[in-house]
Write a protein that holds these residues in place. Structure first.
Motif, PDB file in Angstrom:
ATOM      1  N   PHE A 482       0.841  -1.189   0.000  1.00  0.00           N
ATOM      2  CA  PHE A 482       0.000   0.000   0.000  1.00  0.00           C
ATOM      3  C   PHE A 482       0.885   1.252   0.000  1.00  0.00           C
ATOM      4  CE2 PHE A 482      -3.288  -2.782   2.199  1.00  0.00           C
ATOM      5  CZ  PHE A 482      -4.053  -2.903   1.047  1.00  0.00           C
ATOM      6  N   PRO A 483       0.335   2.404  -0.363  1.00  0.00           N
ATOM      7  CA  PRO A 483       1.141   3.643  -0.401  1.00  0.00           C
ATOM      8  C   PRO A 483       1.831   3.912   0.938  1.00  0.00           C
ATOM      9  CG  PRO A 483      -1.003   4.006  -1.415  1.00  0.00           C
ATOM     10  CD  PRO A 483      -1.050   2.643  -0.802  1.00  0.00           C
ATOM     11  N   CYS A 484       3.097   4.299   0.865  1.00  0.00           N
ATOM     12  CA  CYS A 484       3.870   4.569   2.085  1.00  0.00           C
ATOM     13  C   CYS A 484       3.684   6.008   2.569  1.00  0.00           C
ATOM     14  CB  CYS A 484       5.356   4.303   1.833  1.00  0.00           C
ATOM     15  SG  CYS A 484       5.704   2.588   1.389  1.00  0.00           S
ATOM     16  N   ASP A 485       3.700   6.947   1.633  1.00  0.00           N
ATOM     17  CA  ASP A 485       3.608   8.364   1.997  1.00  0.00           C
ATOM     18  C   ASP A 485       2.146   8.779   2.084  1.00  0.00           C
ATOM     19  OD1 ASP A 485       6.385   8.531   1.940  1.00  0.00           O
ATOM     20  OD2 ASP A 485       6.391   8.952  -0.218  1.00  0.00           O
ATOM     21  N   VAL A 486       1.697   9.010   3.296  1.00  0.00           N
ATOM     22  CA  VAL A 486       0.306   9.375   3.540  1.00  0.00           C
ATOM     23  C   VAL A 486       0.250  10.770   4.145  1.00  0.00           C
ATOM     24  CG1 VAL A 486      -1.767   8.814   4.862  1.00  0.00           C
ATOM     25  CG2 VAL A 486      -0.418   6.979   3.841  1.00  0.00           C
ATOM     26  N   GLU A 487      -0.590  11.613   3.581  1.00  0.00           N
ATOM     27  CA  GLU A 487      -0.721  12.979   4.100  1.00  0.00           C
ATOM     28  C   GLU A 487      -1.329  12.948   5.498  1.00  0.00           C
ATOM     29  OE1 GLU A 487      -3.027  17.185   3.079  1.00  0.00           O
ATOM     30  OE2 GLU A 487      -3.267  15.429   1.761  1.00  0.00           O
ATOM     31  N   LYS A 488      -0.653  13.588   6.449  1.00  0.00           N
ATOM     32  CA  LYS A 488      -1.136  13.633   7.823  1.00  0.00           C
ATOM     33  C   LYS A 488      -2.231  14.680   7.962  1.00  0.00           C
ATOM     34  CE  LYS A 488       1.775  10.529   9.249  1.00  0.00           C
ATOM     35  NZ  LYS A 488       1.306   9.177   9.644  1.00  0.00           N
ATOM     36  N   LEU A 489      -3.256  14.342   8.718  1.00  0.00           N
ATOM     37  CA  LEU A 489      -4.377  15.254   8.932  1.00  0.00           C
ATOM     38  C   LEU A 489      -4.639  15.395  10.424  1.00  0.00           C
ATOM     39  CD1 LEU A 489      -6.849  13.821   6.237  1.00  0.00           C
ATOM     40  CD2 LEU A 489      -5.241  15.720   5.962  1.00  0.00           C
ATOM     41  N   SER A 490      -5.054  16.594  10.795  1.00  0.00           N
ATOM     42  CA  SER A 490      -5.400  16.843  12.198  1.00  0.00           C
ATOM     43  C   SER A 490      -6.831  16.393  12.462  1.00  0.00           C
ATOM     44  CB  SER A 490      -5.268  18.337  12.521  1.00  0.00           C
ATOM     45  OG  SER A 490      -3.943  18.771  12.276  1.00  0.00           O
ATOM     46  N   PRO A 491      -7.069  15.719  13.581  1.00  0.00           N
ATOM     47  CA  PRO A 491      -8.446  15.303  13.893  1.00  0.00           C
ATOM     48  C   PRO A 491      -9.337  16.513  14.164  1.00  0.00           C
ATOM     49  CG  PRO A 491      -6.933  14.816  15.716  1.00  0.00           C
ATOM     50  CD  PRO A 491      -6.092  15.317  14.590  1.00  0.00           C
ATOM     51  N   PRO A 492     -10.666  16.372  14.031  1.00  0.00           N
ATOM     52  CA  PRO A 492     -11.350  15.121  13.705  1.00  0.00           C
ATOM     53  C   PRO A 492     -11.288  14.804  12.202  1.00  0.00           C
ATOM     54  CG  PRO A 492     -12.957  16.864  13.962  1.00  0.00           C
ATOM     55  CD  PRO A 492     -11.624  17.479  14.277  1.00  0.00           C
ATOM     56  N   ILE A 493     -11.125  13.536  11.865  1.00  0.00           N
ATOM     57  CA  ILE A 493     -11.088  13.089  10.469  1.00  0.00           C
ATOM     58  C   ILE A 493     -12.499  12.724  10.013  1.00  0.00           C
ATOM     59  CG2 ILE A 493     -10.043  11.476   8.852  1.00  0.00           C
ATOM     60  CD1 ILE A 493      -8.078  13.359  10.212  1.00  0.00           C
ATOM     61  N   ILE A 494     -13.126  11.829  10.774  1.00  0.00           N
ATOM     62  CA  ILE A 494     -14.529  11.462  10.541  1.00  0.00           C
ATOM     63  C   ILE A 494     -15.247  11.588  11.881  1.00  0.00           C
ATOM     64  CG2 ILE A 494     -16.126   9.614   9.872  1.00  0.00           C
ATOM     65  CD1 ILE A 494     -13.894   8.455   8.141  1.00  0.00           C
ATOM     66  N   GLN A 495     -16.316  12.384  11.916  1.00  0.00           N
ATOM     67  CA  GLN A 495     -17.051  12.618  13.168  1.00  0.00           C
ATOM     68  C   GLN A 495     -18.550  12.556  12.893  1.00  0.00           C
ATOM     69  OE1 GLN A 495     -15.554  13.407  16.331  1.00  0.00           O
ATOM     70  NE2 GLN A 495     -17.626  12.982  17.072  1.00  0.00           N
ATOM     71  N   MET A 496     -19.263  11.668  13.589  1.00  0.00           N
ATOM     72  CA  MET A 496     -20.719  11.551  13.456  1.00  0.00           C
ATOM     73  C   MET A 496     -21.366  11.926  14.789  1.00  0.00           C
ATOM     74  SD  MET A 496     -21.257   8.110  11.126  1.00  0.00           S
ATOM     75  CE  MET A 496     -19.751   7.272  11.597  1.00  0.00           C
ATOM     76  N   ASP A 497     -22.282  12.884  14.722  1.00  0.00           N
ATOM     77  CA  ASP A 497     -22.985  13.354  15.919  1.00  0.00           C
ATOM     78  C   ASP A 497     -24.487  13.200  15.716  1.00  0.00           C
ATOM     79  OD1 ASP A 497     -20.623  14.209  17.285  1.00  0.00           O
ATOM     80  OD2 ASP A 497     -20.582  15.978  15.978  1.00  0.00           O
ATOM     81  N   GLU A 498     -25.085  12.337  16.530  1.00  0.00           N
ATOM     82  CA  GLU A 498     -26.547  12.117  16.494  1.00  0.00           C
ATOM     83  C   GLU A 498     -27.039  11.786  15.086  1.00  0.00           C
ATOM     84  OE1 GLU A 498     -28.845  12.156  19.096  1.00  0.00           O
ATOM     85  OE2 GLU A 498     -27.013  12.124  20.327  1.00  0.00           O
ATOM     86  N   VAL A 499     -26.264  11.000  14.364  1.00  0.00           N
ATOM     87  CA  VAL A 499     -26.609  10.672  12.970  1.00  0.00           C
ATOM     88  C   VAL A 499     -27.711   9.622  12.937  1.00  0.00           C
ATOM     89  CG1 VAL A 499     -25.754   9.538  10.873  1.00  0.00           C
ATOM     90  CG2 VAL A 499     -24.388  11.313  11.979  1.00  0.00           C
ATOM     91  N   GLY A 500     -28.677   9.863  12.080  1.00  0.00           N
ATOM     92  CA  GLY A 500     -29.742   8.895  11.846  1.00  0.00           C
ATOM     93  C   GLY A 500     -30.011   8.775  10.357  1.00  0.00           C
ATOM     94  N   PHE A 501     -30.606   7.638   9.962  1.00  0.00           N
ATOM     95  CA  PHE A 501     -30.932   7.470   8.542  1.00  0.00           C
ATOM     96  C   PHE A 501     -32.115   6.528   8.414  1.00  0.00           C
ATOM     97  CE2 PHE A 501     -30.778   5.563   4.372  1.00  0.00           C
ATOM     98  CZ  PHE A 501     -30.535   6.654   3.561  1.00  0.00           C
ATOM     99  N   TYR A 502     -32.985   6.854   7.453  1.00  0.00           N
ATOM    100  CA  TYR A 502     -34.085   5.948   7.113  1.00  0.00           C
ATOM    101  C   TYR A 502     -34.431   6.133   5.641  1.00  0.00           C
ATOM    102  CZ  TYR A 502     -36.902  10.217   7.632  1.00  0.00           C
ATOM    103  OH  TYR A 502     -37.394  11.498   7.509  1.00  0.00           O
ATOM    104  N   TYR A 503     -34.910   5.023   5.039  1.00  0.00           N
ATOM    105  CA  TYR A 503     -35.437   5.099   3.672  1.00  0.00           C
ATOM    106  C   TYR A 503     -36.920   5.430   3.720  1.00  0.00           C
ATOM    107  CZ  TYR A 503     -31.046   2.975   2.156  1.00  0.00           C
ATOM    108  OH  TYR A 503     -29.726   2.732   1.914  1.00  0.00           O
ATOM    109  N   THR A 504     -37.607   4.899   4.753  1.00  0.00           N
ATOM    110  CA  THR A 504     -38.999   5.272   5.026  1.00  0.00           C
ATOM    111  C   THR A 504     -39.080   5.637   6.507  1.00  0.00           C
ATOM    112  OG1 THR A 504     -39.598   2.964   5.490  1.00  0.00           O
ATOM    113  CG2 THR A 504     -39.927   3.743   3.238  1.00  0.00           C
ATOM    114  N   ALA A 505     -39.822   6.679   6.811  1.00  0.00           N
ATOM    115  CA  ALA A 505     -39.829   7.230   8.166  1.00  0.00           C
ATOM    116  C   ALA A 505     -40.290   6.221   9.211  1.00  0.00           C
ATOM    117  CB  ALA A 505     -40.733   8.472   8.205  1.00  0.00           C
ATOM    118  N   ASP A 506     -41.151   5.267   8.810  1.00  0.00           N
ATOM    119  CA  ASP A 506     -41.670   4.318   9.793  1.00  0.00           C
ATOM    120  C   ASP A 506     -40.687   3.182  10.081  1.00  0.00           C
ATOM    121  OD1 ASP A 506     -42.035   3.491   7.145  1.00  0.00           O
ATOM    122  OD2 ASP A 506     -43.596   2.062   7.721  1.00  0.00           O
ATOM    123  N   ARG A 507     -39.587   3.095   9.280  1.00  0.00           N
ATOM    124  CA  ARG A 507     -38.621   2.022   9.499  1.00  0.00           C
ATOM    125  C   ARG A 507     -37.198   2.581   9.448  1.00  0.00           C
ATOM    126  NH1 ARG A 507     -39.894  -3.341   6.146  1.00  0.00           N
ATOM    127  NH2 ARG A 507     -38.326  -4.076   7.635  1.00  0.00           N
TER     128      ARG A 507
END
Length: 709
Positions: A482-507
């Protein structure tokens, strides 16, 4: 039997009676028209070549013998048996020599010139031959080569006449399967040569080996009867998904029990006949037969079959609602599970499974492991999942170097024994090479010394008697880069807060999800199928927007995504270099080759059409595509499907050395243990982390199984 038909039966002992009659009819009907052995070959050569794997030259020689026998008939019109003699014969002298007249002289019977072939027998034989050819065509594994023509997998083996006769007579009732001295080739590539396979009844065999060794092809050759196995064995190969129709899932499983289905149908018909007759006038034979059917149904425990079918379906992830659903409403993955359920319910004499864990989530895998531990007949399974092989296999068959090596014990015992065997082979080879060198020095030194001549001869004889040993070659280690040189990033990288998902509201799929990941993360997402794993990945990838809450992704984050359906995204007619060039145009061909080489797709392999690559090789091309953009975060969806055990280990090591973050969805326990430090569990409408890793999750699943019993 005529002399010329004896030639046919001696050369082709397996020729069945109908084809024999067909050949006899063709020869007798066209005897006057045959001008040469080539004419005989034109008439029956194609039929004979379908019966046995003889070379064309061998069949031509047989046709030549037939023509020589037939030629004595030409010009004769006599209706009585005659013998052609060059001189008077003393009959008594022939018997005194211990020979019969048939052995000493060529006797012929001239038949009516109007002899005709039995048309019904001829049509029946031709139909049987055509069906056999079609079956062979269907059973052969096909793949286009570089020229677009088809490459087919073929098999041949040595079988004794005694075994064939016993099988045809139905006297061979052995429960063990033995296939000796067989070859399998795929086009020009030899997969197995003079291999032996012994499957003892009641044992569970794991078949392992590198990608491309021919494991799946071996299963297909067994299931298609290209390799001869005793006819009394029932074989079931879980390879194709169930065809979708209006049959509900549980009934689709129950239909596999043909005896039960037939008895229930007859029971229904008899009850209808009895109900339609007037009281006191019913046929007593109907009641007697109905009593027999009830007795047979009780013997096969027909009343317990629905609950057993439901239990198997539930273990494989089918809810009660899904079990009552028509098969046409299921996706391909669920139909494959249904095919597996049918196989487990049927209990054939030999069950063949090819990567059964690919279609299952971890909960279903744990259930399948427990179920197969009590499998009553013989099992042969191809799997890359080491933990699955540890739990299920009683023996391991190792396919390598065109051979099959059998090892007693599960996967761990196999690894230990194989390593010890390899070390012993190396020691034996080195010792012999040392002895040969020492002996050769002595021979060279005293070759022309008369006093030492006897000793030199003794050394030479010792060298001649030594067994031939080939250098021990270890299989090359699989490495991913895999690639050796990876760009460093300061956190947060991925942050989910109170995430919800539905295709239909009842389910709703999930709600109130609070999770985060950084460049040091090694996360595995687990959960039942349909619990939201893929949906969560799509939100992280930006392919879906959360219906509630916030999902923050770092603006410089470059995600490399491995899709389990990566094959659908490739042009199979192009080679691996061209596939990369289409996705990332404008680079030098060596850059494409370098990236592909980091995943073992090098040399001629990189220039072959993708369609001709094995499943594992196609996955390697997909990894190369993923790395072309130099990502600093990997999202991998079932990356181990189609990879062999060594390649899974190489993937785990490469992920551990990768300097970016990793989120993967996987059911491979060995990979999870090797890579992941954190588990996200999808289920019950949410996603949460659990302490204790994979062991804690397995314990949670086992407790759930226990509560359902």
């Amino acid at each position: 039997m005529s002399a010329y038909m004896k030639i046919v039966t001696d050369a082709f002992p397996t020729l069945d009676s109908e084809l024999l009659q067909y050949v006899e009819g063709v020869i007798e009907g066209g005897a006057d028209d045959f001008e040469s052995a080539e004419d005989v070959y034109e008439a029956i050569g194609a039929v004979l070549s379908e019966v046995d794997s003889k070379e064309e030259e061998d069949i031509l020689e047989i046709c030549n013998k037939l023509y020589n026998k037939l030629s004595v008939q030409k010009g004769s019109s006599s209706q009585q048996p005659i013998v052609l003699l060059d001189a008077p014969v003393q009959i008594s002298s022939a018997y005194e020599d211990g020979e019969s007249l048939a052995d000493s002289y060529s006797w012929i019977t001239v038949k009516d010139s109007n002899t005709t072939v039995n048309k019904k027998k001829l049509e029946k034989a031709e139909a049987k031959l055509k069906a056999k050819q079609e079956r062979r065509l269907n059973y052969k594994e096909e793949s286009p080569n570089a020229n677009g023509s088809l490459i087919t997998a073929t098999a041949s083996q040595v079988t004794s006449r005694r075994d064939i006769k016993q099988d045809d007579a139905g006297t061979n009732r052995s429960k063990d399967i033995r296939i000796e001295k067989f070859d399998i080739a795929f086009g020009d590539k030899i997969l197995l040569k003079e291999a032996d396979l012994l499957l003892a009844f009641g044992r569970r065999y794991g078949l392992v080996g590198r990608n491309g060794a021919g494991k799946s092809t071996l299963l297909k050759m067994i299931s298609s009867k290209e390799l001869r196995i005793q006819s009394h064995f029932s074989i079931l190969h879980v390879e194709q998904e169930v065809v979708g129709d209006d049959t509900i899932a549980v009934d689709s499983v129950l239909e596999c029990d043909e005896l039960r289905t037939r008895l229930l149908k007859e029971e229904k018909e008899l009850n209808e006949k009895i109900a339609s007759t007037s009281p006191g006038t019913s046929d007593p034979k109907l009641s007697a037969r109905l009593t027999q059917i009830y007795s047979q149904l009780e013997a096969v425990e027909a009343d317990k079959a629905p609950s057993r079918a439901a239990m198997i379906l539930a273990g494989l992830g089918f809810t009660a609602e899904m079990q009552a659903q028509e098969t046409r409403k299921f996706s391909g993955g669920w139909r494959m599970r249904l095919a597996l359920a049918r196989a487990l319910f049927s209990k054939p004499d030999l069950l063949l499974l090819d990567e059964p864990t690919n279609m299952l989530d971890m909960k279903a895998i744990l259930w399948l492991e427990g179920y197969l531990k009590d499998w009553p007949t013989t099992l042969l399974v191809v799997s890359h999942d080491k933990q699955f092989l540890r739990e299920v296999a009683t023996d391991i068959i190792y396919q390598h170097s065109c051979l099959l090596d059998a090892y007693k014990g599960n996967y761990d015992k196999f690894v230990q024994t194989k390593e010890e065997k390899l070390k012993n082979q190396i020691r034996e080879y080195e010792a012999q090479m040392q002895f040969r060198a020492h002996a050769q020095v002595f021979i060279d030194k005293f070759r022309y010394n008369a006093k030492r001549a006897s000793l030199v001869q003794s050394k030479l004889k010792q060298l001649e008697k030594l067994p031939e040993l080939k250098p021990v070659v270890r299989e090359t280690e699989v490495k991913f880069r895999f690639p050796c040189d990876v760009e460093k990033l300061s956190p947060p990288i991925i942050q989910m807060d109170e995430v919800g998902f539905y295709y239909t509201a009842d389910r709703p799929i999930f709600k109130s999800v609070d999770l985060s990941a950084n460049l040091e993360s090694r996360i595995c997402i687990v959960g039942d199928n349909g619990s939201g794993k893929t949906t969560l990945l799509k939100i992280i990838l930006g392919q879906l927007d959360a219906t509630s809450g916030i999902c923050h992704i770092h603006r410089n984050l470059r995600i490399g995504y491995f899709n389990q359906h990566h094959v659908d995204q490739m042009d199979l007619n192009k080679n691996a270099i061209e596939v990369l060039a289409d996705r990332f145009p404008g680079l030098h061909v060596e850059q494409y080759r370098t990236t592909l080489g980091g995943f073992g797709v090098s040399g001629e392999l990189a220039t072959r059409p993708v369609s001709s690559l094995s499943g594992g090789q196609k996955s390697r091309v997909a990894f190369a595509i993923m790395c072309m953009s130099n990502p600093n975060f990997f999202v991998l969806d079932e990356p181990t499907n189609h990879l062999d055990i060594e390649t899974v280990e190489a993937l785990g090591k490469a992920l551990n050395n990768f300097k970016g973050g990793v989120i993967l969805v996987s059911h491979d326990e060995s990979l999870i243990r090797m890579v992941c430090k954190e588990l996200w569990v999808c289920g019950s409408g949410t996603v949460k982390t659990i302490e204790g890793g994979i062991d804690a999750y397995k314990k949670m699943v086992e407790e759930e199984f226990a509560s359902q019993k």
